[in-house]
Scaffold this active site. Structure first.
Site, PDB file in Angstrom:
ATOM      1  N   GLU A  99       0.830  -1.192   0.000  1.00 48.39           N
ATOM      2  CA  GLU A  99       0.000   0.000   0.000  1.00 48.39           C
ATOM      3  C   GLU A  99       0.871   1.251   0.000  1.00 48.39           C
ATOM      4  O   GLU A  99       0.352   2.362  -0.036  1.00 48.39           O
ATOM      5  CB  GLU A  99      -0.897   0.020   1.241  1.00 48.39           C
ATOM      6  CG  GLU A  99      -1.813  -1.177   1.372  1.00 48.39           C
ATOM      7  CD  GLU A  99      -2.611  -1.155   2.658  1.00 48.39           C
ATOM      8  OE1 GLU A  99      -3.015  -0.058   3.099  1.00 48.39           O
ATOM      9  OE2 GLU A  99      -2.835  -2.235   3.233  1.00 48.39           O
ATOM     10  N   CYS A 131      -4.665  -5.066   2.281  1.00 45.61           N
ATOM     11  CA  CYS A 131      -4.049  -6.178   3.007  1.00 45.61           C
ATOM     12  C   CYS A 131      -4.320  -7.545   2.390  1.00 45.61           C
ATOM     13  O   CYS A 131      -3.901  -8.568   2.944  1.00 45.61           O
ATOM     14  CB  CYS A 131      -4.514  -6.170   4.466  1.00 45.61           C
ATOM     15  SG  CYS A 131      -4.038  -4.693   5.370  1.00 45.61           S
ATOM     16  N   HIS A 258      -6.008 -12.716   9.009  1.00 42.37           N
ATOM     17  CA  HIS A 258      -5.451 -11.365   8.934  1.00 42.37           C
ATOM     18  C   HIS A 258      -5.673 -10.687  10.285  1.00 42.37           C
ATOM     19  O   HIS A 258      -6.780 -10.710  10.830  1.00 42.37           O
ATOM     20  CB  HIS A 258      -6.135 -10.584   7.818  1.00 42.37           C
ATOM     21  CG  HIS A 258      -5.812  -9.124   7.820  1.00 42.37           C
ATOM     22  ND1 HIS A 258      -4.526  -8.654   7.815  1.00 42.37           N
ATOM     23  CD2 HIS A 258      -6.622  -8.024   7.856  1.00 42.37           C
ATOM     24  CE1 HIS A 258      -4.534  -7.326   7.828  1.00 42.37           C
ATOM     25  NE2 HIS A 258      -5.802  -6.925   7.845  1.00 42.37           N
TER      26      HIS A 258
END
Length: 428
Positions: A99, A131, A258
């Site tokens: 990112e 992500c 995550h």
């Protein structure tokens, strides 16, 4: 579970396919410095009653000579040094996921390729989907290798990001880390043998988090939490529609999700257990402690590593869960914006041994500890590394005293400056 990494795609009515591809090696770089998460809470005057939901010990902090390129190289270099002679030359694709892009055209991968000394016969690619990007890269890599166009080829994936979290981020600041995770993908998957065809996907458009400028993060925490929870439920539902007899409670011996912060992982696990089984609170807590909690130890030392977060959680699982036989892992990847995937693979004692070679835990503990004043003084300089500038000088030597506080100081690639927008690096 079965010992063989297999999955049946019921929609296509195909027979189980043995998994011969997946993650061969994994390594992590989470900086040379860190700060206690509670010190950030106290320094910002945040509500201490919310700290238990964060469930984080430390967050990694970049130094002003670090950027997405140095993070990526410093994560991948030790992994490549452990390869047998000739294996490095079989890397035919390098993918960086980030990112924290440093150019609208030139990829981070081009710099990483140069400073890792990878062969010129290597495709270079950069991917972005918040992500989720590293998981997208992993699935594309496995598909490429399974296609058999280049037997024995390997793919190197490096997820690398810089945190921009400061006081504006409020409760996200103590848990937003910085660093990189490197994955080597091939046909000898010592770390994770992927279940071919066993996946579920859920995506839709939302603005729960974004980076509209190189030095600006925006986030809607409530929207992000709801999107994460929805994606977890619906991506697993899609997985179950594709994989015969898949059951969340019994198919997976272990789970890795995550991990923006531990409280979100706990909420997602609790929601699905109650949604699918109406499990009582005590049973949910016991299941979480057994299947999920080992994955949260390393992330608790770094904060959210963006698309590397899931694979740091996987490394933590392999470093801390008892593994005396093959075990199936369910993995969930979420990226703001948003795209998500639930997939699975098989690990075992060899997986734990492969990750142990990287000494991730000891290296995380060896970083230099910062106090709150040192930490805040670094923040403004850190964000400068992402702003486009024609000329800039960076002196890594200014931080020798801080680096000297690290217990185990590794050889590092450092940003030394920018000339005509071309970044310059050196080993220190």
């Amino acid at each position: 579970m079965t010992d063989t990494a297999t999955a049946t795609n019921t929609t296509a009515a195909t027979p189980p396919t043995p998994a011969r591809f997946g993650i061969e090696a994994l390594d992590v770089y989470a900086g040379s410095a860190a700060i206690d998460a509670r010190a950030v809470f106290d320094g910002r005057g945040l509500d201490a009653r919310r700290f238990d939901n964060v469930a984080s010990d430390r967050r990694s902090v970049a130094l002003p000579f670090e950027d997405p390129v140095t993070h990526a190289v410093n994560a991948a270099r030790p992994l490549l040094e452990r390869l047998a002679p000739g294996e490095r030359d079989r890397i035919e694709l390098l993918v960086t996921t980030s990112e924290s892009g440093i150019d609208y055209s030139k990829s981070i991968a081009s710099y990483v390729h140069e400073h890792l000394g990878l062969p010129p016969s290597c495709r270079l690619l950069e991917m972005k989907q918040a992500c989720y990007a590293a998981t997208a890269a992993l699935q594309l890599a496995v598909g490429y290798l399974a296609g058999g166009l280049s037997p024995g080829a390997k793919v190197l994936i490096v997820s690398t990001d810089m945190s921009l979290a400061d006081a504006r981020a409020q409760y996200a600041e103590p848990v937003t880390g910085t660093g990189a995770v490197a994955l080597l993908v091939g046909d000898r998957p010592r770390v994770l043998a992927t279940d071919l065809g066993a996946f579920g996907v859920h995506s839709f458009e939302t603005l729960d988090s974004a980076r509209p400028r190189p030095d600006l993060d925006i986030a809607d925490a409530d929207r992000s939490l709801m999107a994460y929870l929805e994606c977890f439920s619906r991506s697993f539902a899609d997985y179950r529609s594709r994989v015969q007899d898949a059951d969340f409670a019994t198919t997976f011996d272990l789970l890795a999700l995550h991990t923006p912060f531990s409280g979100m992982v706990r909420a997602a696990h609790r929601r699905l257990m109650r949604e699918l089984y109406r499990s009582p609170a005590e049973a949910v807590a016991d299941d979480f402690d057994r299947r999920v909690a080992p994955s949260l130890i390393h992330p608790g030392q770094t904060g959210n590593l963006f698309s590397g977060s899931l694979y740091l959680a996987l490394a933590s699982l392999l470093d801390h869960a008892p593994l005396d036989r093959p075990a199936r892992v369910g993995l969930f990847s979420y990226g703001s914006g948003c795209s998500s995937e639930f997939f699975s693979g098989v690990v075992g004692p060899e997986s734990a041994a492969a990750v142990a070679e990287a000494r991730i835990g000891p290296r995380l503990r060896a970083r230099a500890d910062l106090d709150f004043e040192e930490y805040t003084a670094l923040l403004a300089e850190n964000t400068a590394c992402l702003r486009p500038e024609a000329h800039r000088d960076v002196d890594p030597g200014r931080y020798d005293a801080l680096l000297g506080r690290a217990v185990d100081r590794p050889k590092l690639l450092a940003l030394t400056g920018v000339r005509d927008y071309h970044r310059r690096y050196a080993w220190i």
